[in-house]
Design an enzyme around this catalytic site. Structure first.
Site, short mmCIF file in Angstrom:
data_model
loop_
_atom_site.label_atom_id
_atom_site.label_comp_id
_atom_site.label_asym_id
_atom_site.label_seq_id
_atom_site.Cartn_x
_atom_site.Cartn_y
_atom_site.Cartn_z
N HIS A 1 -7.42 -2.86 10.32
CA HIS A 1 -7.16 -2.81 8.87
C HIS A 1 -5.96 -3.67 8.49
O HIS A 1 -5.08 -3.94 9.30
CB HIS A 1 -7.02 -1.38 8.36
CG HIS A 1 -5.72 -0.69 8.67
ND1 HIS A 1 -5.56 0.68 8.54
CD2 HIS A 1 -4.51 -1.14 9.08
CE1 HIS A 1 -4.32 1.01 8.85
NE2 HIS A 1 -3.66 -0.07 9.20
N ASP B 1 0.83 -1.22 0.00
CA ASP B 1 0.00 0.00 0.00
C ASP B 1 0.86 1.26 0.00
O ASP B 1 2.08 1.19 0.07
CB ASP B 1 -0.98 -0.01 1.19
CG ASP B 1 -0.28 -0.25 2.52
OD1 ASP B 1 0.97 -0.34 2.55
OD2 ASP B 1 -0.99 -0.37 3.53
N GLU C 1 -9.74 -0.65 4.97
CA GLU C 1 -10.30 -0.12 6.20
C GLU C 1 -11.58 -0.88 6.58
O GLU C 1 -12.16 -1.59 5.75
CB GLU C 1 -10.62 1.37 6.00
CG GLU C 1 -9.38 2.23 5.72
CD GLU C 1 -8.50 2.47 6.94
OE1 GLU C 1 -8.05 1.49 7.57
OE2 GLU C 1 -8.25 3.64 7.27
C1 F6R Z 1 1.55 -0.52 6.06
C2 F6R Z 1 0.30 -1.28 6.23
C3 F6R Z 1 -0.51 -1.07 7.45
C4 F6R Z 1 0.24 -1.55 8.69
C5 F6R Z 1 -0.58 -1.43 9.96
C6 F6R Z 1 0.25 -1.74 11.18
O1 F6R Z 1 2.14 -0.82 4.82
O2 F6R Z 1 -0.06 -2.04 5.38
O3 F6R Z 1 -1.73 -1.74 7.33
O4 F6R Z 1 0.61 -2.88 8.50
O5 F6R Z 1 -1.13 -0.16 10.09
O6 F6R Z 1 1.30 -0.82 11.27
P1 F6R Z 1 2.49 -1.02 12.30
O7 F6R Z 1 3.23 -2.23 11.89
O8 F6R Z 1 3.32 0.23 12.16
O9 F6R Z 1 1.88 -1.17 13.64
#
Ligand code: F6R
Length: 243
Positions: A138, A67, A143
């Site tokens: 998500h 993403d 979302e």
């Molecule tokens: C980022 C992504 C998001 C994260 C999620 C958790 O590329 O796909 O969905 O995986 O928000 O983020 P962290 O690992 O920073 O807690």
């Protein structure tokens, strides 16, 4: 779906990196899709080290970035692009022809989605997917409320995502839209790992593993994946009542 527990973030990341490296050894034309963010940071670093130290040939893999924040310049340290470039593409000297990321600055974002879907389809789907989980459940920027059948799409980010997302940026940053590979691709990925660590993820992991399967909580889709794994450290697993 299977849940695998680890004593800590280090052992979890080590396992994840080893899984990816083995998958590349077993299938040199592997199509790998990874999330960025804090959770996979150590996995990415360990993976790069492992591939180099063990002289594993990764020259024919395809890498897909899960993403991106729409409108975010790739040189911004909080962008997904920056994460992949610094943690994987540069250390491994991956060829641009084997790396596919959404162009966050494209005038036609729909066409970015079409292009990503075509890349995935040309390769017969994603072989291995490594995703994180947001504080609203998500996956990528799928979302709450996103259909489990959705392919790549533009997402309006919810309030949790835009506020939690500030952690990636040095200064307060306006975030409103993202572009993401969809849950339909995840469901058809040959293997999918969701990784999570830390106390703050305990509630969302409980919902993922033990809650109802619902589009209102995207990560619950893992329960429907026949080859889906949830990797958690002790803290993230702390609210689970099942093994
Ligand atoms: C980022 C992504 C998001 C994260 C999620 C958790 O590329 O796909 O969905 O995986 O928000 O983020 P962290 O690992 O920073 O807690």
């Amino acid at each position: 779906m299977k849940t695998i527990r680890f004593t800590g973030y280090d052992t979890l990341s080590d396992f994840m990196a080893a899984e990816i490296a083995t998958a590349i050894k077993n299938k040199p034309s592997l199509t790998l899709c990874m999330a960025s963010g804090h959770t996979p940071a150590l996995t990415a670093a360990l993976l790069a080290k492992k591939l180099l130290d063990e002289n594993i040939d990764y020259s024919t893999i395809t890498f897909l970035g899960l993403d991106e924040w729409i409108g975010m310049p790739p040189e911004n340290e909080g962008s997904c692009h920056y994460f992949f470039k610094t943690k994987l593409f540069e250390p491994l000297q991956l060829q641009p022809s084997q790396c596919f990321l959404f162009n966050s600055l494209a005038a036609d974002m729909e066409s970015e989605c079409t292009k990503m879907d075509a890349v995935i389809s040309e390769r017969g789907g994603i072989d291995l997917m490594v995703v994180g989980i947001g504080m609203n459940g998500h996956i990528g920027f799928n979302e709450p409320g996103t259909s489990f059948a959705t392919l790549s799409h533009i997402a309006t980010l919810d309030e949790t995502t835009t506020s939690v997302g500030q952690k990636y940026f040095k200064e307060k940053t306006a975030l409103s839209k993202g572009v993401t590979i969809g849950l339909g691709h995840l469901l058809h990925a040959k293997k999918c790992f969701l990784i999570a660590n830390g106390n703050k993820k305990a509630g969302v992991i409980k919902q993922t593993v033990e809650g109802p399967v619902t589009e209102n909580f995207p990560a619950s889709i893992l329960q429907q994946h026949s080859n889906g794994f949830v990797l958690v450290d002790e803290e993230a697993a702390s609210l689970l009542t099942t093994n």
